[in-house]
Design a protein around this motif. Structure first.
Motif, PDB file in Angstrom:
ATOM      1  N   GLN A   1       0.814  -1.216   0.000  1.00  0.00           N
ATOM      2  CA  GLN A   1       0.000   0.000   0.000  1.00  0.00           C
ATOM      3  C   GLN A   1       0.852   1.273   0.000  1.00  0.00           C
ATOM      4  OE1 GLN A   1      -3.328   0.126  -0.367  1.00  0.00           O
ATOM      5  NE2 GLN A   1      -3.176  -2.102  -0.627  1.00  0.00           N
ATOM      6  N   SER A   2       2.120   1.135  -0.307  1.00  0.00           N
ATOM      7  CA  SER A   2       2.989   2.311  -0.360  1.00  0.00           C
ATOM      8  C   SER A   2       2.532   3.258  -1.464  1.00  0.00           C
ATOM      9  CB  SER A   2       4.428   1.874  -0.610  1.00  0.00           C
ATOM     10  OG  SER A   2       5.290   2.986  -0.667  1.00  0.00           O
ATOM     11  N   LEU A   3       2.490   4.567  -1.145  1.00  0.00           N
ATOM     12  CA  LEU A   3       2.050   5.625  -2.067  1.00  0.00           C
ATOM     13  C   LEU A   3       0.579   5.505  -2.436  1.00  0.00           C
ATOM     14  CD1 LEU A   3       5.153   5.745  -4.461  1.00  0.00           C
ATOM     15  CD2 LEU A   3       4.593   7.336  -2.616  1.00  0.00           C
ATOM     16  N   LEU A   4      -0.146   4.629  -1.726  1.00  0.00           N
ATOM     17  CA  LEU A   4      -1.595   4.502  -1.934  1.00  0.00           C
ATOM     18  C   LEU A   4      -2.315   4.906  -0.654  1.00  0.00           C
ATOM     19  CD1 LEU A   4      -1.716   1.127  -3.935  1.00  0.00           C
ATOM     20  CD2 LEU A   4      -1.875   3.448  -4.833  1.00  0.00           C
ATOM     21  N   THR A   5      -2.433   3.981   0.289  1.00  0.00           N
ATOM     22  CA  THR A   5      -3.141   4.283   1.541  1.00  0.00           C
ATOM     23  C   THR A   5      -2.202   4.371   2.743  1.00  0.00           C
ATOM     24  OG1 THR A   5      -3.556   1.920   1.944  1.00  0.00           O
ATOM     25  CG2 THR A   5      -5.215   3.144   0.677  1.00  0.00           C
ATOM     26  N   LEU A   6      -0.972   3.902   2.590  1.00  0.00           N
ATOM     27  CA  LEU A   6      -0.026   3.912   3.706  1.00  0.00           C
ATOM     28  C   LEU A   6       0.533   5.318   3.915  1.00  0.00           C
ATOM     29  CD1 LEU A   6       1.370   1.955   5.734  1.00  0.00           C
ATOM     30  CD2 LEU A   6       3.247   1.800   4.094  1.00  0.00           C
ATOM     31  N   SER A   7       0.673   5.697   5.162  1.00  0.00           N
ATOM     32  CA  SER A   7       1.194   7.028   5.492  1.00  0.00           C
ATOM     33  C   SER A   7       2.630   7.181   4.993  1.00  0.00           C
ATOM     34  CB  SER A   7       1.144   7.243   7.005  1.00  0.00           C
ATOM     35  OG  SER A   7       1.888   8.392   7.366  1.00  0.00           O
ATOM     36  N   PRO A   8       2.965   8.315   4.386  1.00  0.00           N
ATOM     37  CA  PRO A   8       4.351   8.537   3.938  1.00  0.00           C
ATOM     38  C   PRO A   8       5.356   8.512   5.089  1.00  0.00           C
ATOM     39  CG  PRO A   8       2.864  10.145   2.957  1.00  0.00           C
ATOM     40  CD  PRO A   8       2.085   9.423   4.011  1.00  0.00           C
ATOM     41  N   GLN A   9       4.884   8.808   6.327  1.00  0.00           N
ATOM     42  CA  GLN A   9       5.770   8.832   7.481  1.00  0.00           C
ATOM     43  C   GLN A   9       5.999   7.443   8.083  1.00  0.00           C
ATOM     44  OE1 GLN A   9       7.304  11.610   8.157  1.00  0.00           O
ATOM     45  NE2 GLN A   9       6.118  12.696   6.596  1.00  0.00           N
ATOM     46  N   SER A  10       5.268   6.441   7.588  1.00  0.00           N
ATOM     47  CA  SER A  10       5.441   5.090   8.111  1.00  0.00           C
ATOM     48  C   SER A  10       6.775   4.519   7.669  1.00  0.00           C
ATOM     49  CB  SER A  10       4.299   4.190   7.626  1.00  0.00           C
ATOM     50  OG  SER A  10       4.560   2.833   7.931  1.00  0.00           O
ATOM     51  N   PHE A  11       7.419   3.783   8.571  1.00  0.00           N
ATOM     52  CA  PHE A  11       8.703   3.171   8.234  1.00  0.00           C
ATOM     53  C   PHE A  11       8.531   1.882   7.422  1.00  0.00           C
ATOM     54  CE2 PHE A  11      10.121   5.805  11.803  1.00  0.00           C
ATOM     55  CZ  PHE A  11      11.275   6.339  11.258  1.00  0.00           C
ATOM     56  N   ALA A  12       7.302   1.565   7.055  1.00  0.00           N
ATOM     57  CA  ALA A  12       7.056   0.323   6.324  1.00  0.00           C
ATOM     58  C   ALA A  12       6.892   0.537   4.820  1.00  0.00           C
ATOM     59  CB  ALA A  12       5.799  -0.372   6.865  1.00  0.00           C
ATOM     60  N   ASN A  13       7.153   1.745   4.320  1.00  0.00           N
ATOM     61  CA  ASN A  13       6.912   2.017   2.901  1.00  0.00           C
ATOM     62  C   ASN A  13       7.838   1.231   1.983  1.00  0.00           C
ATOM     63  OD1 ASN A  13       4.912   4.356   2.073  1.00  0.00           O
ATOM     64  ND2 ASN A  13       5.710   4.848   4.113  1.00  0.00           N
ATOM     65  N   VAL A  14       9.105   1.150   2.348  1.00  0.00           N
ATOM     66  CA  VAL A  14      10.108   0.484   1.509  1.00  0.00           C
ATOM     67  C   VAL A  14      11.010  -0.348   2.411  1.00  0.00           C
ATOM     68  CG1 VAL A  14      12.042   0.800  -0.092  1.00  0.00           C
ATOM     69  CG2 VAL A  14      10.063   2.325  -0.218  1.00  0.00           C
TER      70      VAL A  14
END
Length: 503
Positions: free
Chosen positions: A256-269
């Protein structure tokens, strides 16, 4: 009177013939006796041939027994047996695998020479077999692991039910001829790719690449230790992930990166490196850009592997991460708590490749020994071994149909496996150098893409696994390949430090 004379003459003639036969009998017997040495010579030949055949059969049995030798894998046992054979425990420059192979060679020579194995080897082998029969490779897991498996089971059952229902409806509405026509139409879309632009992506070779879930960005993992985010339309640098100390081997986006996940979350990449660390990154694209670096992202570190890490995969639930490496293990991580949920052993060589089943239920891992295994994440067991590659498995991918998996290796072959039949269904001599990456078409899996160190990118029809089209960049060793969901943009990376955008 004449009749009596004739009868007397006939009797006389008969007596004379009998007399002649009696005199010739010794001659006939002598001739038979003279032929006896020839008969004796023939018998000796038969005996010699029979003995030679028995020796050959014995030799073949010994060779078969030698091939089945169960040589120990523990270093202490290998060194102990070498010592009992009167051989050096180690040679200069000899690693563990070479030492084990030397022990196997010595045991084979002993078996062929004496017709039996050393007594100490028989005793230790019988002792080890007894231990194996009574040994259970169970590991006590944390309570969070049980909860994770329950969640994975629920999600995978739901996904499987949806997938099976879609396939059932498709079979009812689309016949085989229409299916073939749709595959051909999809394949026509990849007939006219041409290079639109290329960009230097790293100061060293680019190891891996992946496309973001929103299909706008490309992430690359570099040999310099830097990972970067690029705009696909313009091939311009958007952001940098700085933190690894040495070569990065893998990079992955959260579902859900760049979709619904917060940009500040450490789980994006997530990124994996040879510095034995995994890093989880933010992906905030509303920052001030730094010259030549783009926007810098923050990260947290996961540590646990004892050797370099080759692959990271986000689970489809978005809550867990899977990693695998040269320490011959794969590991399951909880992203929210940044804790290691489990460590799975089972491979005898470094794990290099991995793929997650579209339902989220199974994980495939392939090692540099050519051995693969399908693991059930819901129960934590290896359920299906994959044996066939003669060299390391370097690439793998599941088809969205749920039952086909493609593997590619250092033996230049692509193998297509059917997990329903538990066997390989197609062996493709795909390239003249190692197969570096494999990707099924997103969403529908109508075709398979392969990249290789021979400079070729190939498209394979998933109906009959025939070669459809080839794109070549001479003198380039491709390391990865990916394609957008709309099949309009193809991106390849290589050891020449560049990524190439095809449209």
């Amino acid at each position: 009177m004449n009749l009596q004379l004739q009868e007397r003459q006939r009797v006389t003639d008969n007596l004379s013939q009998i007399s002649q036969l009696s005199t010739r009998a010794p001659t006939i017997i002598n001739q038979q006796q003279e032929s006896l040495p020839f008969i004796s010579y023939t018998t000796e030949n038969v005996d010699r041939q029979q003995k030679q055949q028995e020796e050959n059969e014995k030799k073949q049995k010994l060779m078969a027994e030698a091939r089945k030798l169960m040589v120990p894998t523990q270093e202490s046992q290998i060194k102990s047996q070498l010592r009992q054979l009167g051989q050096p425990v180690t040679y200069f420059g000899e690693n563990a695998a070479d030492r084990r192979q030397r022990l196997r060679t010595l045991l084979t020579e002993h078996l062929m020479q004496y017709g039996r194995l050393p007594q100490f080897f028989k005793q230790q082998n019988n002792h080890n077999m007894g231990n194996i029969e009574n040994e259970y490779f169970l590991y006590e897991g944390v309570e969070q692991l049980r909860a994770a498996r329950i969640e994975i089971a629920k999600l995978s059952l739901h996904n499987a039910a949806l997938r099976v229902e879609k396939q059932r409806l498709r079979r009812l509405t689309v016949d085989a001829l229409q299916e073939d026509q749709q595959v051909l139409e999809e394949m026509q879309k990849v007939n006219h790719f041409s290079i639109q632009m290329s960009q230097f992506g790293d100061s060293s070779g680019i190891s891996r690449s992946t496309i973001s879930p929103d299909q706008k960005y490309l992430a690359t993992a570099g040999g310099s230790g830097e990972c970067k985010l690029w705009d696909i339309e313009t091939a311009t640098l958007k952001s940098s992930f700085l933190g690894h100390l040495t070569k990065c081997h893998s990079i992955a986006f959260h579902p859900q990166s760049l979709l619904t996940l917060s940009p500040q979350s450490f789980a994006n990449v997530a990124t994996a490196s040879a510095d034995l660390s995994i890093r989880l990154w933010t992906l905030d694209l509303d920052q001030i850009q730094v010259e030549n670096l783009g926007m810098l992202q923050k990260s947290i570190v996961l540590k646990g592997h004892e050797d370099r890490i080759n692959k990271v995969i986000f689970h489809s639930d978005g809550k867990r991460l899977i990693s695998m490496g040269f320490d011959k293990t794969w590991r399951l991580w909880d992203i929210e708590t940044q804790t290691e949920l489990m460590v799975q052993t089972g491979h005898s060589r470094a794990i290099y490749s991995g793929a997650l089943h579209p339902d989220g239920s199974l994980l495939f891992t392939g090692d540099l020994g050519g051995f693969g295994m399908a693991w059930d994440l819901r129960i934590g067991k290896g359920i299906l071994p994959f044996v066939g590659h003669v060299k390391g498995i370097l690439a793998s991918d599941f088809s969205t149909n749920g039952y086909h998996i493609a593997t590619g290796g250092d033996d230049n072959f692509i193998r297509i496996w059917d997990i329903r039949r538990r066997n390989v269904i197609e062996k493709i001599p795909a390239h003249i150098k190692l197969v570096s990456d494999l990707k099924f078409q997103p969403i529908y899996s109508k075709f398979l893409i392969s990249s290789s160190y021979d400079g070729n990118i190939k498209f394979w029809n998933s109906r009959d696994w025939s070669l459809h089209s080839v794109y070549e960049i001479s003198d380039t060793k491709h390391t990865s390949v990916c394609i957008t969901n709309d099949i309009k943009t193809l991106i390849s990376t290589g050891l020449d430090r560049k990524f190439v955008i095809w449209q």
